[in-house]
Design a protein around this motif. Structure first.
Motif, PDB file in Angstrom:
ATOM      1  N   LEU A  12      18.340 -14.835  40.455  1.00 21.84           N
ATOM      2  CA  LEU A  12      19.197 -13.896  39.733  1.00 21.84           C
ATOM      3  C   LEU A  12      19.538 -14.300  38.311  1.00 21.84           C
ATOM      4  O   LEU A  12      19.966 -13.474  37.525  1.00 21.84           O
ATOM      5  CB  LEU A  12      20.527 -13.746  40.498  1.00 21.84           C
ATOM      6  CG  LEU A  12      20.456 -13.102  41.866  1.00 21.84           C
ATOM      7  CD1 LEU A  12      21.810 -13.217  42.541  1.00 21.84           C
ATOM      8  CD2 LEU A  12      20.041 -11.663  41.763  1.00 21.84           C
ATOM      9  N   ILE A  13      19.376 -15.554  37.975  1.00 24.13           N
ATOM     10  CA  ILE A  13      19.882 -16.070  36.705  1.00 24.13           C
ATOM     11  C   ILE A  13      19.082 -15.530  35.535  1.00 24.13           C
ATOM     12  O   ILE A  13      17.918 -15.788  35.392  1.00 24.13           O
ATOM     13  CB  ILE A  13      19.824 -17.603  36.653  1.00 24.13           C
ATOM     14  CG1 ILE A  13      20.623 -18.197  37.775  1.00 24.13           C
ATOM     15  CG2 ILE A  13      20.337 -18.119  35.324  1.00 24.13           C
ATOM     16  CD1 ILE A  13      20.473 -19.677  37.894  1.00 24.13           C
ATOM     17  N   ALA A  14      19.728 -14.835  34.688  1.00 21.65           N
ATOM     18  CA  ALA A  14      19.308 -14.509  33.336  1.00 21.65           C
ATOM     19  C   ALA A  14      17.823 -14.432  33.074  1.00 21.65           C
ATOM     20  O   ALA A  14      17.342 -15.007  32.121  1.00 21.65           O
ATOM     21  CB  ALA A  14      19.934 -15.499  32.379  1.00 21.65           C
ATOM     22  N   LEU A  15      17.077 -13.772  33.920  1.00 22.42           N
ATOM     23  CA  LEU A  15      15.702 -13.498  33.556  1.00 22.42           C
ATOM     24  C   LEU A  15      15.746 -12.449  32.460  1.00 22.42           C
ATOM     25  O   LEU A  15      16.628 -11.599  32.432  1.00 22.42           O
ATOM     26  CB  LEU A  15      14.905 -13.010  34.769  1.00 22.42           C
ATOM     27  CG  LEU A  15      14.729 -14.057  35.863  1.00 22.42           C
ATOM     28  CD1 LEU A  15      14.103 -13.425  37.090  1.00 22.42           C
ATOM     29  CD2 LEU A  15      13.899 -15.219  35.388  1.00 22.42           C
ATOM     30  N   PRO A  16      14.829 -12.484  31.510  1.00 21.34           N
ATOM     31  CA  PRO A  16      14.913 -11.573  30.377  1.00 21.34           C
ATOM     32  C   PRO A  16      14.944 -10.114  30.814  1.00 21.34           C
ATOM     33  O   PRO A  16      14.211  -9.692  31.685  1.00 21.34           O
ATOM     34  CB  PRO A  16      13.636 -11.876  29.596  1.00 21.34           C
ATOM     35  CG  PRO A  16      13.192 -13.217  30.059  1.00 21.34           C
ATOM     36  CD  PRO A  16      13.686 -13.367  31.461  1.00 21.34           C
ATOM     37  N   ALA A  17      15.815  -9.345  30.208  1.00 21.34           N
ATOM     38  CA  ALA A  17      15.903  -7.915  30.494  1.00 21.34           C
ATOM     39  C   ALA A  17      14.881  -7.180  29.647  1.00 21.34           C
ATOM     40  O   ALA A  17      14.749  -7.424  28.457  1.00 21.34           O
ATOM     41  CB  ALA A  17      17.302  -7.403  30.185  1.00 21.34           C
ATOM     42  N   ALA A  18      14.144  -6.304  30.267  1.00 23.26           N
ATOM     43  CA  ALA A  18      13.145  -5.541  29.534  1.00 23.26           C
ATOM     44  C   ALA A  18      13.825  -4.622  28.526  1.00 23.26           C
ATOM     45  O   ALA A  18      14.830  -3.987  28.817  1.00 23.26           O
ATOM     46  CB  ALA A  18      12.313  -4.731  30.525  1.00 23.26           C
ATOM     47  N   ALA A  19      13.283  -4.560  27.340  1.00 21.76           N
ATOM     48  CA  ALA A  19      13.704  -3.641  26.277  1.00 21.76           C
ATOM     49  C   ALA A  19      15.145  -3.831  25.815  1.00 21.76           C
ATOM     50  O   ALA A  19      15.707  -2.921  25.242  1.00 21.76           O
ATOM     51  CB  ALA A  19      13.469  -2.205  26.721  1.00 21.76           C
ATOM     52  N   ALA A  20      15.746  -4.959  26.077  1.00 17.38           N
ATOM     53  CA  ALA A  20      17.116  -5.198  25.605  1.00 17.38           C
ATOM     54  C   ALA A  20      17.081  -6.271  24.526  1.00 17.38           C
ATOM     55  O   ALA A  20      16.426  -7.292  24.677  1.00 17.38           O
ATOM     56  CB  ALA A  20      18.001  -5.635  26.761  1.00 17.38           C
ATOM     57  N   ASP A  21      17.793  -6.019  23.436  1.00 20.96           N
ATOM     58  CA  ASP A  21      17.872  -6.987  22.349  1.00 20.96           C
ATOM     59  C   ASP A  21      19.286  -7.540  22.309  1.00 20.96           C
ATOM     60  O   ASP A  21      20.158  -6.979  21.657  1.00 20.96           O
ATOM     61  CB  ASP A  21      17.510  -6.333  21.014  1.00 20.96           C
ATOM     62  CG  ASP A  21      17.620  -7.308  19.851  1.00 20.96           C
ATOM     63  OD1 ASP A  21      17.720  -8.532  20.090  1.00 20.96           O
ATOM     64  OD2 ASP A  21      17.617  -6.849  18.699  1.00 20.96           O
ATOM     65  N   PHE A  22      19.522  -8.626  23.027  1.00 19.07           N
ATOM     66  CA  PHE A  22      20.851  -9.207  23.092  1.00 19.07           C
ATOM     67  C   PHE A  22      21.162 -10.075  21.873  1.00 19.07           C
ATOM     68  O   PHE A  22      22.296 -10.475  21.685  1.00 19.07           O
ATOM     69  CB  PHE A  22      21.036  -9.992  24.386  1.00 19.07           C
ATOM     70  CG  PHE A  22      20.947  -9.118  25.607  1.00 19.07           C
ATOM     71  CD1 PHE A  22      21.916  -8.166  25.861  1.00 19.07           C
ATOM     72  CD2 PHE A  22      19.874  -9.219  26.468  1.00 19.07           C
ATOM     73  CE1 PHE A  22      21.829  -7.336  26.960  1.00 19.07           C
ATOM     74  CE2 PHE A  22      19.783  -8.393  27.583  1.00 19.07           C
ATOM     75  CZ  PHE A  22      20.758  -7.456  27.830  1.00 19.07           C
ATOM     76  N   GLU A 114       8.892 -22.786  30.918  1.00 19.43           N
ATOM     77  CA  GLU A 114       7.874 -23.445  31.735  1.00 19.43           C
ATOM     78  C   GLU A 114       8.493 -24.320  32.822  1.00 19.43           C
ATOM     79  O   GLU A 114       7.893 -24.550  33.853  1.00 19.43           O
ATOM     80  CB  GLU A 114       6.950 -24.270  30.843  1.00 19.43           C
ATOM     81  CG  GLU A 114       6.229 -23.398  29.838  1.00 19.43           C
ATOM     82  CD  GLU A 114       4.835 -23.874  29.544  1.00 19.43           C
ATOM     83  OE1 GLU A 114       4.384 -24.851  30.159  1.00 19.43           O
ATOM     84  OE2 GLU A 114       4.201 -23.227  28.706  1.00 19.43           O
ATOM     85  N   LEU A 115       9.712 -24.809  32.575  1.00 17.98           N
ATOM     86  CA  LEU A 115      10.380 -25.668  33.550  1.00 17.98           C
ATOM     87  C   LEU A 115      11.290 -24.882  34.489  1.00 17.98           C
ATOM     88  O   LEU A 115      11.602 -25.348  35.574  1.00 17.98           O
ATOM     89  CB  LEU A 115      11.204 -26.738  32.822  1.00 17.98           C
ATOM     90  CG  LEU A 115      10.422 -27.702  31.943  1.00 17.98           C
ATOM     91  CD1 LEU A 115      11.378 -28.634  31.202  1.00 17.98           C
ATOM     92  CD2 LEU A 115       9.429 -28.505  32.770  1.00 17.98           C
ATOM     93  N   THR A 116      11.753 -23.717  34.060  1.00 13.98           N
ATOM     94  CA  THR A 116      12.752 -22.976  34.831  1.00 13.98           C
ATOM     95  C   THR A 116      12.231 -21.673  35.417  1.00 13.98           C
ATOM     96  O   THR A 116      13.003 -20.904  35.978  1.00 13.98           O
ATOM     97  CB  THR A 116      13.968 -22.647  33.941  1.00 13.98           C
ATOM     98  OG1 THR A 116      13.532 -21.788  32.876  1.00 13.98           O
ATOM     99  CG2 THR A 116      14.606 -23.901  33.379  1.00 13.98           C
ATOM    100  N   GLY A 117      10.952 -21.397  35.268  1.00 12.37           N
ATOM    101  CA  GLY A 117      10.411 -20.147  35.790  1.00 12.37           C
ATOM    102  C   GLY A 117      10.922 -18.939  35.022  1.00 12.37           C
ATOM    103  O   GLY A 117      10.962 -17.832  35.543  1.00 12.37           O
ATOM    104  N   GLY A 118      11.330 -19.153  33.797  1.00 17.27           N
ATOM    105  CA  GLY A 118      11.820 -18.058  32.959  1.00 17.27           C
ATOM    106  C   GLY A 118      13.327 -17.918  32.951  1.00 17.27           C
ATOM    107  O   GLY A 118      13.877 -17.224  32.114  1.00 17.27           O
ATOM    108  N   ALA A 119      14.020 -18.561  33.891  1.00 13.50           N
ATOM    109  CA  ALA A 119      15.482 -18.469  33.941  1.00 13.50           C
ATOM    110  C   ALA A 119      16.100 -19.294  32.824  1.00 13.50           C
ATOM    111  O   ALA A 119      15.550 -20.311  32.415  1.00 13.50           O
ATOM    112  CB  ALA A 119      15.995 -18.948  35.299  1.00 13.50           C
TER     113      ALA A 119
END
Length: 188
Positions: A12-22, A114-119
């Motif tokens: 659940l942790i902060a994987l990038p949201a598609a089309a969102a510019d935070f 690469e170490l966190t699987g994208g999280a």
């Protein structure tokens, strides 16, 4: 149980949201962290146990639970692991006062994909509620107020009674005082 919570959290942790510019509108200061990205967003403040299990005390665990943000834009669970202070203290003290509220936070998402699987985890720098912005720098003041007998020079963790007791009990390496003694004799 702990490994199940860790696995569920990682999903659940902060994987990038598609089309969102935070990053848009963020005033966060760079720390040069691996995979660092500015991130400003609206989120509901909660604690991780509540978000994962539904065990949700009204005070988010009275500052004893790891705090989290549920991002409004995509319903992602964001771990707020760090505040703005250079001492690498957590953000729990800074966020607990906003338990259950929707706030705007600004800070840095960080982590090597690469170490966190994208999280990534979040280093929160400011919280804005009702137009009032506060820096997340409460931790050391809170610690000093709770530990008046630990006043002195040097980093807080060298004076923290909990840490001192743990070292007396388990040694510096966490493997026992006898292991520490042998290690020090062999290496110093």
């Amino acid at each position: 149980m702990r490994s199940i919570l860790i696995a569920a959290t990682a999903a659940l942790i902060a994987l990038p949201a598609a089309a969102a510019d935070f990053a848009s509108g963020s005033e966060a200061k760079s720390w040069g962290l691996s995979g660092e990205e500015k991130a400003k967003f609206e989120a509901k403040v909660t604690d991780v146990v509540c978000a994962l299990t539904g065990d949700c005390p009204t005070d988010c665990g009275a500052g004893l639970r790891q705090m989290a943000l549920v991002r409004v834009a995509d319903d992602r669970l964001i771990l707020a692991n760090k505040n703005i202070q250079p001492a690498f203290t957590g953000a729990t003290v800074d966020l607990a006062q906003y338990c259950g509220q929707t706030v705007v936070v600004d800070g840095l998402m960080a982590g090597d994909p690469e170490l966190t699987g994208g999280a990534k985890t979040y280093q929160i720098q400011t919280v804005t509620v009702s137009g009032e912005t506060a820096k997340t720098n409460v931790w050391t003041k809170d610690w000093a107020a709770k530990n008046p007998d630990a006043a002195g020079k040097g980093p807080w963790f060298r004076r923290d009674p909990r840490i001192i007791d743990k070292i007396k009990e388990e040694g510096y390496l966490g493997l026992g005082v006898d292991v520490d003694k042998t290690f020090i004799e062999e290496n110093y």
